[in-house]
Design a protein around this motif. Sequence first.
Motif, mmCIF file in Angstrom:
data_model
loop_
_atom_site.group_PDB
_atom_site.id
_atom_site.type_symbol
_atom_site.label_atom_id
_atom_site.label_comp_id
_atom_site.label_asym_id
_atom_site.label_seq_id
_atom_site.Cartn_x
_atom_site.Cartn_y
_atom_site.Cartn_z
ATOM 1 N N GLN A 1 0.833 -1.195 0.000
ATOM 2 C CA GLN A 1 0.000 0.000 0.000
ATOM 3 C C GLN A 1 0.868 1.245 0.000
ATOM 4 O O GLN A 1 1.922 1.277 0.595
ATOM 5 C CB GLN A 1 -0.902 0.017 1.244
ATOM 6 C CG GLN A 1 -2.057 -0.974 1.193
ATOM 7 C CD GLN A 1 -3.149 -0.567 0.224
ATOM 8 O OE1 GLN A 1 -3.249 0.593 -0.162
ATOM 9 N NE2 GLN A 1 -3.940 -1.528 -0.201
ATOM 10 N N VAL A 2 0.398 2.255 -0.694
ATOM 11 C CA VAL A 2 1.058 3.553 -0.724
ATOM 12 C C VAL A 2 0.033 4.605 -0.351
ATOM 13 O O VAL A 2 -1.090 4.604 -0.869
ATOM 14 C CB VAL A 2 1.638 3.854 -2.119
ATOM 15 C CG1 VAL A 2 2.213 5.266 -2.166
ATOM 16 C CG2 VAL A 2 2.711 2.843 -2.495
ATOM 17 N N GLN A 3 0.396 5.472 0.568
ATOM 18 C CA GLN A 3 -0.472 6.590 0.934
ATOM 19 C C GLN A 3 0.151 7.871 0.409
ATOM 20 O O GLN A 3 1.357 8.100 0.554
ATOM 21 C CB GLN A 3 -0.642 6.683 2.456
ATOM 22 C CG GLN A 3 -1.399 5.520 3.072
ATOM 23 C CD GLN A 3 -0.532 4.279 3.237
ATOM 24 O OE1 GLN A 3 0.622 4.366 3.630
ATOM 25 N NE2 GLN A 3 -1.085 3.119 2.932
ATOM 26 N N LEU A 4 -0.674 8.698 -0.206
ATOM 27 C CA LEU A 4 -0.221 9.955 -0.795
ATOM 28 C C LEU A 4 -0.983 11.110 -0.164
ATOM 29 O O LEU A 4 -2.217 11.092 -0.123
ATOM 30 C CB LEU A 4 -0.463 9.949 -2.305
ATOM 31 C CG LEU A 4 0.173 8.802 -3.082
ATOM 32 C CD1 LEU A 4 -0.266 8.851 -4.541
ATOM 33 C CD2 LEU A 4 1.682 8.853 -2.982
ATOM 34 N N VAL A 5 -0.249 12.110 0.311
ATOM 35 C CA VAL A 5 -0.859 13.279 0.931
ATOM 36 C C VAL A 5 -0.361 14.524 0.220
ATOM 37 O O VAL A 5 0.839 14.816 0.243
ATOM 38 C CB VAL A 5 -0.543 13.348 2.430
ATOM 39 C CG1 VAL A 5 -1.166 14.602 3.036
ATOM 40 C CG2 VAL A 5 -1.040 12.094 3.147
ATOM 41 N N GLU A 6 -1.278 15.248 -0.404
ATOM 42 C CA GLU A 6 -0.928 16.453 -1.149
ATOM 43 C C GLU A 6 -1.105 17.685 -0.273
ATOM 44 O O GLU A 6 -1.917 17.703 0.654
ATOM 45 C CB GLU A 6 -1.815 16.604 -2.384
ATOM 46 C CG GLU A 6 -1.703 15.481 -3.381
ATOM 47 C CD GLU A 6 -3.046 14.922 -3.756
ATOM 48 O OE1 GLU A 6 -3.168 14.389 -4.867
ATOM 49 O OE2 GLU A 6 -3.976 15.014 -2.930
ATOM 50 N N SER A 7 -0.360 18.730 -0.611
ATOM 51 C CA SER A 7 -0.507 20.019 0.056
ATOM 52 C C SER A 7 -0.011 21.106 -0.884
ATOM 53 O O SER A 7 0.661 20.818 -1.881
ATOM 54 C CB SER A 7 0.264 20.049 1.372
ATOM 55 O OG SER A 7 1.644 19.819 1.134
ATOM 56 N N GLY A 8 -0.364 22.349 -0.556
ATOM 57 C CA GLY A 8 0.181 23.481 -1.297
ATOM 58 C C GLY A 8 -0.766 24.180 -2.235
ATOM 59 O O GLY A 8 -0.401 25.188 -2.854
ATOM 60 N N GLY A 9 -1.987 23.686 -2.374
ATOM 61 C CA GLY A 9 -2.941 24.358 -3.242
ATOM 62 C C GLY A 9 -3.421 25.666 -2.635
ATOM 63 O O GLY A 9 -3.115 25.990 -1.485
ATOM 64 N N GLY A 10 -4.179 26.421 -3.441
ATOM 65 C CA GLY A 10 -4.711 27.683 -2.932
ATOM 66 C C GLY A 10 -5.149 28.590 -4.060
ATOM 67 O O GLY A 10 -5.282 28.169 -5.210
ATOM 68 N N LEU A 11 -5.361 29.849 -3.682
ATOM 69 C CA LEU A 11 -5.788 30.877 -4.621
ATOM 70 C C LEU A 11 -4.590 31.748 -4.981
ATOM 71 O O LEU A 11 -3.864 32.212 -4.088
ATOM 72 C CB LEU A 11 -6.888 31.726 -3.991
ATOM 73 C CG LEU A 11 -7.341 32.974 -4.763
ATOM 74 C CD1 LEU A 11 -7.984 32.574 -6.087
ATOM 75 C CD2 LEU A 11 -8.290 33.794 -3.909
ATOM 76 N N VAL A 12 -4.390 31.972 -6.254
ATOM 77 C CA VAL A 12 -3.262 32.783 -6.709
ATOM 78 C C VAL A 12 -3.716 33.626 -7.896
ATOM 79 O O VAL A 12 -4.603 33.210 -8.651
ATOM 80 C CB VAL A 12 -2.058 31.886 -7.075
ATOM 81 C CG1 VAL A 12 -2.379 30.974 -8.243
ATOM 82 C CG2 VAL A 12 -0.810 32.703 -7.347
ATOM 83 N N GLN A 13 -3.114 34.782 -8.051
ATOM 84 C CA GLN A 13 -3.444 35.649 -9.182
ATOM 85 C C GLN A 13 -2.761 35.156 -10.457
ATOM 86 O O GLN A 13 -1.718 34.490 -10.384
ATOM 87 C CB GLN A 13 -3.011 37.085 -8.888
ATOM 88 C CG GLN A 13 -3.809 37.742 -7.781
ATOM 89 C CD GLN A 13 -3.458 39.209 -7.625
ATOM 90 O OE1 GLN A 13 -2.424 39.672 -8.094
ATOM 91 N NE2 GLN A 13 -4.342 39.957 -6.962
ATOM 92 N N PRO A 14 -3.317 35.477 -11.601
ATOM 93 C CA PRO A 14 -2.648 35.121 -12.860
ATOM 94 C C PRO A 14 -1.218 35.652 -12.893
ATOM 95 O O PRO A 14 -0.954 36.778 -12.466
ATOM 96 C CB PRO A 14 -3.517 35.814 -13.915
ATOM 97 C CG PRO A 14 -4.870 35.869 -13.289
ATOM 98 C CD PRO A 14 -4.623 36.116 -11.829
ATOM 99 N N GLY A 15 -0.320 34.802 -13.366
ATOM 100 C CA GLY A 15 1.094 35.147 -13.372
ATOM 101 C C GLY A 15 1.835 34.742 -12.117
ATOM 102 O O GLY A 15 3.070 34.818 -12.074
ATOM 103 N N GLY A 16 1.102 34.311 -11.111
ATOM 104 C CA GLY A 16 1.720 33.927 -9.850
ATOM 105 C C GLY A 16 2.242 32.504 -9.860
ATOM 106 O O GLY A 16 2.213 31.815 -10.882
#
Length: 125
Positions: A1-16
Amino acid sequence: QVQLVESGGGLVQPGGSLRLSCAASGRTLSSAAMGWFRQAPGKERGFVAAIRWSVGKTYYAASVKGRFTISRDNAKNTVYLQMNSLKPEDTAVYYCAALTHYSVYLRDPTSYNYWGQGTQVTVSS
């Protein structure tokens, strides 16, 4: 079994910029690959980038090549997606995926046998 945990998403302005992380635990990934896919509302899940874990060879969708960079930290069992020059059309839920056997079909989501829960990326002014 492999568990994957993502992070780092969010709201950003164009070009960011944003950096997504995907921490893997469980079975070793020394002979496998990891990929990032994304899914916008009403659209199919599409390939973004992939990396072969042992040799570090990378693959990109044409729409993100030159703007996104996939990398991995073997010691931390973590894969990253650095996203620069973001555009509104990059808005989607981003998923990390792991492939625990060799495959040439890294752009095909059905090749992957483990998936993270997804993280939302919104590019808007």
